[in-house]
Design an enzyme around this catalytic site. Structure first.
Site, mmCIF file in Angstrom:
data_model
loop_
_atom_site.group_PDB
_atom_site.id
_atom_site.type_symbol
_atom_site.label_atom_id
_atom_site.label_comp_id
_atom_site.label_asym_id
_atom_site.label_seq_id
_atom_site.Cartn_x
_atom_site.Cartn_y
_atom_site.Cartn_z
ATOM 1 N N GLU A 124 0.867 -1.174 0.000
ATOM 2 C CA GLU A 124 0.000 0.000 0.000
ATOM 3 C C GLU A 124 0.903 1.222 0.000
ATOM 4 O O GLU A 124 1.490 1.573 1.020
ATOM 5 C CB GLU A 124 -0.926 -0.016 1.229
ATOM 6 C CG GLU A 124 -1.863 -1.205 1.300
ATOM 7 C CD GLU A 124 -2.878 -1.228 0.166
ATOM 8 O OE1 GLU A 124 -3.066 -0.182 -0.503
ATOM 9 O OE2 GLU A 124 -3.488 -2.288 -0.060
ATOM 10 N N CYS A 152 -1.964 9.267 2.681
ATOM 11 C CA CYS A 152 -1.548 8.666 1.407
ATOM 12 C C CYS A 152 -2.556 8.914 0.299
ATOM 13 O O CYS A 152 -2.191 8.941 -0.885
ATOM 14 C CB CYS A 152 -1.302 7.168 1.585
ATOM 15 S SG CYS A 152 -2.742 6.231 2.153
#
Length: 462
Positions: free
Chosen positions: A216, A250
């Protein structure tokens, strides 16, 4: 701890995890559900401590801590627990004509011992959420929190020790050298959340062990505001998504594409939203987040030299805070556009034709997220079909991350694999194929002594 001692300790820890897993104590669905319920109960009872640790590490407010960290985890546990028995059940599948009399089934089984490496920006949520999936799937877990969020790291160690035996879930604290040492060992699965550069290192280490991974990562996630958008609403939702956690998200909008017809209005509304959220002096606002470290702060301050500052621009090295900042007149050759920003600095590009945006995004690595503000279904359809991205939201920011019904993950440089909800269970589960063949009869044409084997097989397998 020297390297040799670290190696011995991790080897011993993994040996104990393997013995625990091989004993079968993680296989009972009922026991998994009991542990998940216990984890949820302990997290709820320690809510104030979690909020205090998040305040200490990142100056997160109670509202932000609950909405972006604690609440998401509690909902994930609830969602998975209600469905786990069904997901974990072996399921029958159809059999081919050539397999008459047999039974085919898919048996979900855990990988074994999982390594989870968590980041510092959402240090609670991004540690516990994948852990919930790994436990639900029946694995043992070694969790490595970030050394840049030490208060949360210490609390995670104490909370998880209250719920799980160390042979089942172990928290290993430390810096880069500890992560490096962990990656030298053979795990059955690795789940990593962090930067693209470190993701490459993790994948290289996993490849040497032939260990499957989920990465991720991140990247430059665009936000597009078309001329038909509800500008005031778009401004509030963009400011929320960009400056939550001081931009250290993110999936935060990394840069803004705005149609030239609505650019000035949007920038004015964004300024109004910033003042409404954080006051006239965001640096002194008690609930405005801080940058995690001096190194990250210095890097972000350098970006303030790019383009033309139309909002914010001030910083305070003592508190490691940078005002919500909007930069106009930026170009792709400026440093702020060459890497993921990961902070409260927001560069703006303008466009006239939507195809300019499509081409611009395509010329760069596939982003983790994409946001579009437009009320026209034709525009929404065009952007969704034309661009590849991990996931996104139409007419909002961040919110696709907060539902357990949508898988979350990247594509290309922004990552591989996904989790949340059922995808968390799937990520940490190997689907084992099993064929139970009949013994009531046999087909002689399958054997080399059969004279008509080829003719029969061609009829069955055409």
């Amino acid at each position: 701890m020297n390297n040799k001692a670290a190696e011995l300790d991790i080897h011993e820890l993994l040996t104990r995890h393997k013995l625990y897993y091989d004993s079968g104590r993680t296989r009972s669905i009922r026991d998994r559900l009991v542990l998940l319920a216990r984890l949820r109960e302990v997290l709820q009872s320690r809510e104030a401590e979690i909020m205090a640790a998040l305040r200490q590490d990142l100056n997160k407010s109670e509202l932000e801590s609950y909405s972006t960290e604690i609440g998401i985890v509690l909902e994930e546990i609830r969602h998975i627990s209600r469905r786990l028995t069904r997901w974990a059940r072996p399921r029958k599948v159809r059999t081919a004509l050539t397999h008459i009399g047999s039974k085919g089934m898919i048996v979900p089984e855990p990988y074994g011992t999982v390594l989870i490496i968590a980041p510092w920006n959402y240090p609670f949520q991004l540690a516990i959420s994948p852990l919930v999936g790994a436990i639900a799937a029946g694995n043992t877990v070694v969790l490595k929190p970030s050394e840049l969020s030490p208060a949360v790291s210490d609390l995670l160690r104490r909370i998880l020790a209250e719920v799980f035996p160390e042979d089942y879930v172990a928290v290993v604290e430390g810096g880069v050298e500890v992560s490096t040492e962990l990656l030298r060992h053979k795990f059955d699965y690795i789940f990593f959340t962090g930067s693209v550069n470190v993701g490459r290192i993790v994948m290289e280490a996993a490849a040497k062990q032939l260990t499957p991974v989920t990465l991720e990562l991140g990247g430059k996630s665009p936000c597009i505001v078309h001329k038909d958008a509800d500008i005031a609403l778009a401004a509030r939702r963009i400011v929320f998504g960009k400056f939550t956690n001081a931009g250290q998200t993110c999936v935060a909008p990394d840069y803004l594409w705005v149609h030239r017809d609505v650019k000035e209005e949007l920038l004015q509304e964004m300024g109004r939203a910033v003042r409404g959220f954080y006051g006239e002096d965001p640096i002194s606002h008690p609930d405005y987040g801080r940058v995690v470290s001096r190194r990250h702060f210095d890097r972000l301050v350098m970006f303030l030299q790019d383009g033309q500052t139309v909002l914010g621009g001030r910083s305070d090295v003592e508190t490691l805070k940078i005002e919500p900042t909007i930069l106009d007149q930026v170009t792709w050759d400026m440093p702020v556009m060459k890497e993921e920003i990961f902070g409260p600095v927001f560069p703006v590009l303008e466009y006239e034709q939507l195809d300019e945006v499509i081409e611009g995004v395509r010329n760069h690595p596939k982003p983790l997220a994409l946001y579009l503000f437009s009320q026209a279904e034709s525009v929404q359809k065009h952007v969704i079909e034309s661009l590849s991205f991990g996931g996104g939201t139409i007419n909002d920011t961040l919110m696709h991350l907060a539902t357990p019904y949508l898988p979350f993950g990247g594509v290309g440089d922004s990552g591989m694999g996904s989790y949340h909800g059922s995808e968390s269970f799937k990520t940490f589960t190997h689907e084992k194929s099993v064929l139970i063949q009949t013994t009531r009869f046999d087909f002689p044409f399958r054997y080399p002594s059969s004279k008509n084997a080829l003719r029969i097989l061609k009829k069955l397998m055409k």
